[in-house]
Design a protein around this motif. Structure first.
Motif, PDB file in Angstrom:
ATOM      1  N   PRO A 169      23.499  47.183  29.852  1.00 18.09           N
ATOM      2  CA  PRO A 169      23.805  45.752  29.814  1.00 18.09           C
ATOM      3  C   PRO A 169      25.113  45.489  29.068  1.00 18.09           C
ATOM      4  CG  PRO A 169      21.538  46.159  29.110  1.00 18.09           C
ATOM      5  CD  PRO A 169      22.218  47.488  29.192  1.00 18.09           C
ATOM      6  N   ILE A 170      25.875  44.513  29.547  1.00 17.68           N
ATOM      7  CA  ILE A 170      27.062  44.083  28.806  1.00 17.68           C
ATOM      8  C   ILE A 170      26.624  43.178  27.642  1.00 17.68           C
ATOM      9  CG2 ILE A 170      27.516  42.088  30.336  1.00 17.68           C
ATOM     10  CD1 ILE A 170      30.510  42.600  29.909  1.00 17.68           C
ATOM     11  N   LEU A 171      25.503  42.465  27.833  1.00 15.59           N
ATOM     12  CA  LEU A 171      24.992  41.540  26.812  1.00 15.59           C
ATOM     13  C   LEU A 171      23.483  41.657  26.735  1.00 15.59           C
ATOM     14  CD1 LEU A 171      25.868  39.053  24.933  1.00 15.59           C
ATOM     15  CD2 LEU A 171      24.944  37.645  26.771  1.00 15.59           C
ATOM     16  N   GLN A 172      22.963  41.713  25.520  1.00 16.63           N
ATOM     17  CA  GLN A 172      21.519  41.731  25.291  1.00 16.63           C
ATOM     18  C   GLN A 172      21.172  40.807  24.129  1.00 16.63           C
ATOM     19  OE1 GLN A 172      20.959  46.049  24.810  1.00 16.63           O
ATOM     20  NE2 GLN A 172      19.064  45.826  25.969  1.00 16.63           N
ATOM     21  N   LEU A 173      20.336  39.837  24.424  1.00 17.73           N
ATOM     22  CA  LEU A 173      19.728  39.019  23.377  1.00 17.73           C
ATOM     23  C   LEU A 173      18.274  39.464  23.253  1.00 17.73           C
ATOM     24  CD1 LEU A 173      20.878  35.363  24.128  1.00 17.73           C
ATOM     25  CD2 LEU A 173      21.207  36.533  21.970  1.00 17.73           C
ATOM     26  N   SER A 174      17.828  39.754  22.033  1.00 22.38           N
ATOM     27  CA  SER A 174      16.448  40.193  21.824  1.00 22.38           C
ATOM     28  C   SER A 174      15.769  39.330  20.780  1.00 22.38           C
ATOM     29  CB  SER A 174      16.421  41.662  21.368  1.00 22.38           C
ATOM     30  OG  SER A 174      17.027  42.487  22.336  1.00 22.38           O
ATOM     31  N   GLU A 175      14.715  38.631  21.193  1.00 21.15           N
ATOM     32  CA  GLU A 175      13.923  37.777  20.293  1.00 21.15           C
ATOM     33  C   GLU A 175      14.835  36.844  19.481  1.00 21.15           C
ATOM     34  OE1 GLU A 175      10.614  37.575  20.343  1.00 21.15           O
ATOM     35  OE2 GLU A 175      10.700  39.001  22.000  1.00 21.15           O
ATOM     36  N   ALA A 176      15.851  36.314  20.140  1.00 20.43           N
ATOM     37  CA  ALA A 176      16.870  35.513  19.444  1.00 20.43           C
ATOM     38  C   ALA A 176      16.366  34.102  19.129  1.00 20.43           C
ATOM     39  CB  ALA A 176      18.133  35.431  20.286  1.00 20.43           C
ATOM     40  N   LYS A 177      16.608  33.698  17.898  1.00 17.07           N
ATOM     41  CA  LYS A 177      16.281  32.342  17.469  1.00 17.07           C
ATOM     42  C   LYS A 177      17.533  31.684  16.894  1.00 17.07           C
ATOM     43  CE  LYS A 177      11.461  33.392  16.306  1.00 17.07           C
ATOM     44  NZ  LYS A 177      10.401  33.285  15.274  1.00 17.07           N
ATOM     45  N   VAL A 178      17.659  30.384  17.149  1.00 17.63           N
ATOM     46  CA  VAL A 178      18.746  29.603  16.574  1.00 17.63           C
ATOM     47  C   VAL A 178      18.145  28.302  16.058  1.00 17.63           C
ATOM     48  CG1 VAL A 178      21.021  28.563  16.919  1.00 17.63           C
ATOM     49  CG2 VAL A 178      20.346  30.532  18.318  1.00 17.63           C
ATOM     50  N   ALA A 179      18.497  27.952  14.825  1.00 18.36           N
ATOM     51  CA  ALA A 179      17.934  26.734  14.214  1.00 18.36           C
ATOM     52  C   ALA A 179      19.047  25.829  13.726  1.00 18.36           C
ATOM     53  CB  ALA A 179      17.013  27.102  13.060  1.00 18.36           C
ATOM     54  N   TYR A 180      18.819  24.533  13.838  1.00 18.06           N
ATOM     55  CA  TYR A 180      19.665  23.522  13.201  1.00 18.06           C
ATOM     56  C   TYR A 180      18.864  23.002  12.017  1.00 18.06           C
ATOM     57  CZ  TYR A 180      22.163  23.450  17.698  1.00 18.06           C
ATOM     58  OH  TYR A 180      22.862  23.789  18.832  1.00 18.06           O
ATOM     59  N   GLY A 181      19.128  23.524  10.825  1.00 20.40           N
ATOM     60  CA  GLY A 181      18.301  23.164   9.684  1.00 20.40           C
ATOM     61  C   GLY A 181      16.867  23.619   9.918  1.00 20.40           C
ATOM     62  N   GLY A 210      26.755  47.221  23.956  1.00 15.08           N
ATOM     63  CA  GLY A 210      25.959  48.166  23.185  1.00 15.08           C
ATOM     64  C   GLY A 210      26.059  48.033  21.680  1.00 15.08           C
ATOM     65  N   GLU A 211      26.983  47.190  21.199  1.00 13.76           N
ATOM     66  CA  GLU A 211      27.201  47.052  19.752  1.00 13.76           C
ATOM     67  C   GLU A 211      26.601  45.744  19.237  1.00 13.76           C
ATOM     68  OE1 GLU A 211      28.722  49.395  17.832  1.00 13.76           O
ATOM     69  OE2 GLU A 211      28.828  50.624  19.645  1.00 13.76           O
ATOM     70  N   PRO A 212      26.003  45.757  18.030  1.00 16.02           N
ATOM     71  CA  PRO A 212      25.517  44.501  17.451  1.00 16.02           C
ATOM     72  C   PRO A 212      26.691  43.615  17.038  1.00 16.02           C
ATOM     73  CG  PRO A 212      25.215  46.326  15.904  1.00 16.02           C
ATOM     74  CD  PRO A 212      25.726  46.921  17.167  1.00 16.02           C
ATOM     75  N   ILE A 213      26.676  42.349  17.472  1.00 15.32           N
ATOM     76  CA  ILE A 213      27.797  41.448  17.143  1.00 15.32           C
ATOM     77  C   ILE A 213      27.327  40.173  16.445  1.00 15.32           C
ATOM     78  CG2 ILE A 213      29.288  42.301  19.003  1.00 15.32           C
ATOM     79  CD1 ILE A 213      28.542  39.611  20.496  1.00 15.32           C
TER      80      ILE A 213
END
Length: 245
Positions: free
Chosen positions: A9-21, A71-74
């Protein structure tokens, strides 16, 4: 067609969370894109689609989970370094510099680059792809129509030489004829080898052009499949294509 490339994969999101406050906008999603794909994120307003794109671009940080690019964590990389690495975002509302000329806007896309001869060659390629933009190089960008501004925004992103192009609502507020032209441009860019992650309210058009797609609801991915499969899925047709199930 579904993507069958065995490449990483060129991009992998795994169990990603984003919060506003205290508000969690993205609630543990996992998705991946393979090189050369056009993948859509569809869903209602407030589903978390734009937040997801901004998290990939680096204008928002993940509150949990991981993000890998090539493949790299960014996850800790700032937005300008992600741009330099090949991730370009065309934001909702286009985000062009309205007081600069069209040419100045395009050249802003190459501000991280030093290879002048290659920049000029890339400008020519953008002019070939977007002839209406070429006709208006000296015009102040704020005086362009909405569709022309969208083309400038895409052209500016291409000047950064992206490997991954993030597009947020490219058809918003545009006439149907212009929308078709914008999607033809996006399809051409994908065929030229740029991987595209597209957020788009026009689910019918987006799915028609997509290799694969993800459906987001309330910060979660609820469905995934090929563009054609989702285009013919009764639940998707009922919820996003305005059809009565």
């Amino acid at each position: 067609m579904p993507h069958t490339n065995p490449a990483s994969p060129i991009l992998q999101l795994s169990e990603a969370k984003v919060a506003y406050g205290q508000i969690e906008a993205v609630k543990g999603i996992s998705l991946e894109l393979f090189p050369g794909e056009l993948v859509s994120l569809i869903g209602a307003n407030g589903a978390g689609k734009t937040t997801t794109l901004n998290a990939v671009a680096g204008t928002l940080q993940l509150s949990a989970g991981s993000l890998r690019y090539l493949g790299e964590p960014i996850g800790a990389l700032p937005a300008h370094k992600r741009l330099r690495a090949g991730i370009a975002l065309v934001p909702e509302g286009r985000g062009i510099f309205t007081r600069l000329t069209v040419e100045e806007n395009l050249r802003m896309g190459a501000y991280t680059r030093k290879d002048r001869a290659e920049i000029e060659a890339d400008l020519q390629r953008v002019y070939d792809l977007l002839p209406r933009v070429k006709e208006r190089l000296a015009q102040v960008a704020g005086t362009l129509s909405g569709g022309e501004q969208q083309m400038v925004a895409i052209g500016r992103a291409l000047l950064s030489r992206p490997k991954l192009l993030l597009l947020d609502e490219p058809s918003m507020g545009l006439a149907p004829l212009i929308v078709e032209k914008i999607f033809e441009v996006i399809h051409t860019v994908m065929k030229q080898g740029v991987t595209v992650l597209l957020v788009e309210q026009n689910a019918n058009l987006a799915l028609g052009y997509s290799n694969r797609a993800y459906v987001m609801e309330s910060g979660k991915i609820t469905l995934t499949g090929s563009g054609q499969d989702l285009l013919h899925d009764p639940k998707v047709r009922s919820a996003y294509l305005g059809e009565v199930a």
